[in-house]
Design a protein around this motif. Structure first.
Motif, PDB file in Angstrom:
ATOM      1  N   MET A 128       0.655  -1.278  -0.318  1.00 51.91           N
ATOM      2  CA  MET A 128      -0.340   0.109   0.029  1.00 51.91           C
ATOM      3  C   MET A 128       0.804   1.419  -0.321  1.00 51.91           C
ATOM      4  O   MET A 128       2.102   1.459   0.575  1.00 51.91           O
ATOM      5  N   PRO A 129       0.665   2.127  -1.150  1.00 50.19           N
ATOM      6  CA  PRO A 129       1.462   3.377  -1.012  1.00 50.19           C
ATOM      7  C   PRO A 129       1.339   4.116   0.346  1.00 50.19           C
ATOM      8  O   PRO A 129       0.227   4.224   0.910  1.00 50.19           O
ATOM      9  N   GLY A 130       2.293   4.832   0.714  1.00 50.07           N
ATOM     10  CA  GLY A 130       2.432   5.666   1.891  1.00 50.07           C
ATOM     11  C   GLY A 130       2.431   7.409   1.992  1.00 50.07           C
ATOM     12  O   GLY A 130       2.579   7.289   1.059  1.00 50.07           O
ATOM     13  N   GLU A 131       2.310   7.960   3.004  1.00 51.24           N
ATOM     14  CA  GLU A 131       2.663   8.902   2.286  1.00 51.24           C
ATOM     15  C   GLU A 131       2.179   9.805   2.060  1.00 51.24           C
ATOM     16  O   GLU A 131       2.390  10.867   0.933  1.00 51.24           O
ATOM     17  N   VAL A 132       0.627  10.076   1.516  1.00 59.12           N
ATOM     18  CA  VAL A 132      -0.044  10.464   0.185  1.00 59.12           C
ATOM     19  C   VAL A 132      -0.735  11.429   0.771  1.00 59.12           C
ATOM     20  O   VAL A 132      -0.609  11.833   2.208  1.00 59.12           O
ATOM     21  N   THR A 133      -0.314  12.910  -0.111  1.00 59.66           N
ATOM     22  CA  THR A 133      -0.272  13.684   0.471  1.00 59.66           C
ATOM     23  C   THR A 133      -1.448  14.987  -1.594  1.00 59.66           C
ATOM     24  O   THR A 133      -0.791  13.968  -2.642  1.00 59.66           O
ATOM     25  N   ALA A 134      -2.094  16.036  -0.758  1.00 55.08           N
ATOM     26  CA  ALA A 134      -2.839  15.767  -2.447  1.00 55.08           C
ATOM     27  C   ALA A 134      -2.618  18.100  -1.793  1.00 55.08           C
ATOM     28  O   ALA A 134      -3.355  18.452  -0.812  1.00 55.08           O
ATOM     29  N   LEU A 135      -1.961  18.151  -3.211  1.00 53.36           N
ATOM     30  CA  LEU A 135      -1.450  19.256  -3.021  1.00 53.36           C
ATOM     31  C   LEU A 135      -2.532  20.510  -4.323  1.00 53.36           C
ATOM     32  O   LEU A 135      -2.707  19.978  -5.122  1.00 53.36           O
ATOM     33  N   ALA A 136      -3.966  21.287  -3.423  1.00 52.99           N
ATOM     34  CA  ALA A 136      -4.929  21.681  -4.258  1.00 52.99           C
ATOM     35  C   ALA A 136      -4.093  23.074  -5.242  1.00 52.99           C
ATOM     36  O   ALA A 136      -4.068  24.383  -4.435  1.00 52.99           O
ATOM     37  N   SER A 137      -2.880  23.264  -5.819  1.00 55.09           N
ATOM     38  CA  SER A 137      -1.640  24.028  -6.579  1.00 55.09           C
ATOM     39  C   SER A 137      -2.774  25.506  -7.709  1.00 55.09           C
ATOM     40  O   SER A 137      -2.212  26.201  -7.957  1.00 55.09           O
ATOM     41  N   SER A 138      -4.134  24.642  -7.890  1.00 54.61           N
ATOM     42  CA  SER A 138      -5.312  25.856  -8.927  1.00 54.61           C
ATOM     43  C   SER A 138      -6.362  25.713  -8.734  1.00 54.61           C
ATOM     44  O   SER A 138      -6.496  25.166  -7.419  1.00 54.61           O
ATOM     45  N   SER A 139      -7.292  26.358  -9.441  1.00 50.62           N
ATOM     46  CA  SER A 139      -8.373  25.930  -9.548  1.00 50.62           C
ATOM     47  C   SER A 139      -8.628  24.802  -9.917  1.00 50.62           C
ATOM     48  O   SER A 139     -10.227  24.270  -9.720  1.00 50.62           O
TER      49      SER A 139
END
Length: 287
Positions: A1-12
């Protein structure tokens, strides 16, 4: 299972999803809610999910898939809300200033810069190497650690700022970093098994090329072609670059069939051009 998942909303309209995986896999599957939106080759650990609505909350998970088709459990879900665009936001940010950096061992570099200015606000910074984006961080950060580099290699990085409307700033000053020496991993960065078959068609002369992409930590989407010792063209795949055998028909125009020497090299995920393939001598094709 992938770890340290992050999500960055860098635009609209897009979210940058990143993760970590400790074992080699064939691919990663990225989900928005319960819907799979992207397949990513196993060497990559980041991707942009586009086509989103402004000012909207989303949730993302990542799964790993092996070559037999077995799929891992989903990672922990991470939320991200796309940015709202201010009316009339058309002015790009200023360039990030005073960019500087240093090596962090044989495979990484630390970069720092002064914040850019924007009439509404900077939402993300992109780090580029050789014209390729290799990393992104949120707009409230002015430092980044770029990994996946090669030992004893001279890199040049620049940084650009983006706002919620995806307006991009000019590039910062270039930052040169020489990574520390380290043990090579034994992998060749040269494309393998290059073949070139001449072909004469009604619309001209072609060389039908075939090769195997180098095994690197990421996807190879561009190759330079050299004919008779001179750069001829760049072959670029937009979506779905080949991970197995790559094929390309190289047009030579209306020139009559002739003998040629041909070699290629790949642009690696770290933005550097890799080693040249073995040069192939091509005999003239008959009509």
């Amino acid at each position: 299972m992938p770890g340290e998942v992050t999500a960055l909303a860098s635009s609209s309209v897009s979210v940058h999803v990143m993760w970590r995986a400790d074992t080699a896999v064939a691919a990663f599957e990225v989900y928005r809610g319960d819907v799979k939106v992207l397949d990513v080759t196993g060497g990559r650990h980041m991707v942009d999910v586009g086509g989103l609505a402004p000012g909207t909350a989303y949730s993302f998970t990542v799964r790993a898939r092996d070559r037999a088709g077995n799929v891992s459990a989903a990672s922990a879900a991470v939320p991200a809300t796309t940015l709202s665009v201010a009316e009339g936001e058309r002015v790009p940010p200023s360039a990030p200033g005073n960019a500087r950096g240093q090596a962090q061992g044989p495979g990484a570099a630390v970069l720092v810069w002064d914040a850019a200015a924007d009439d509404v606000g900077v939402t993300a910074y992109d780090v580029r190497q050789g014209g390729v984006r290799v990393h992104s961080v949120a707009g409230d950060r002015t430092t980044a650690v770029v990994t996946g580099l090669r030992p004893g290699t001279d890199y040049s990085f620049t940084v650009i700022a983006r706002d919620a409307a995806d307006n991009s700033s000019p590039e910062s000053n270039a930052v040169r970093v020489l990574t520390e020496q380290g043990a090579p991993d034994g992998r060749s960065t040269a494309p393998g098994g290059l073949t070139a078959t001449p072909r004469v068609a009604e619309d001209g002369t072609y060389l039908d090329l075939s090769w195997t992409p180098p095994v690197v930590d990421g996807t190879v989407a561009a190759y330079e072609v050299y004919l008779d010792g001179r750069f001829l063209t760049t072959v670029i795949w937009g979506a779905n670059p080949p991970t197995g055998t790559a094929q390309y028909s190289l047009p030579l125009g209306d020139a009559p069939p002739a003998a040629h020497a041909l070699k290629i090299r790949a642009r690696l995920p770290d933005g550097k051009w890799g080693d040249f393939s073995a040069e192939r001598t091509v005999a003239p094709a008959g009509p």
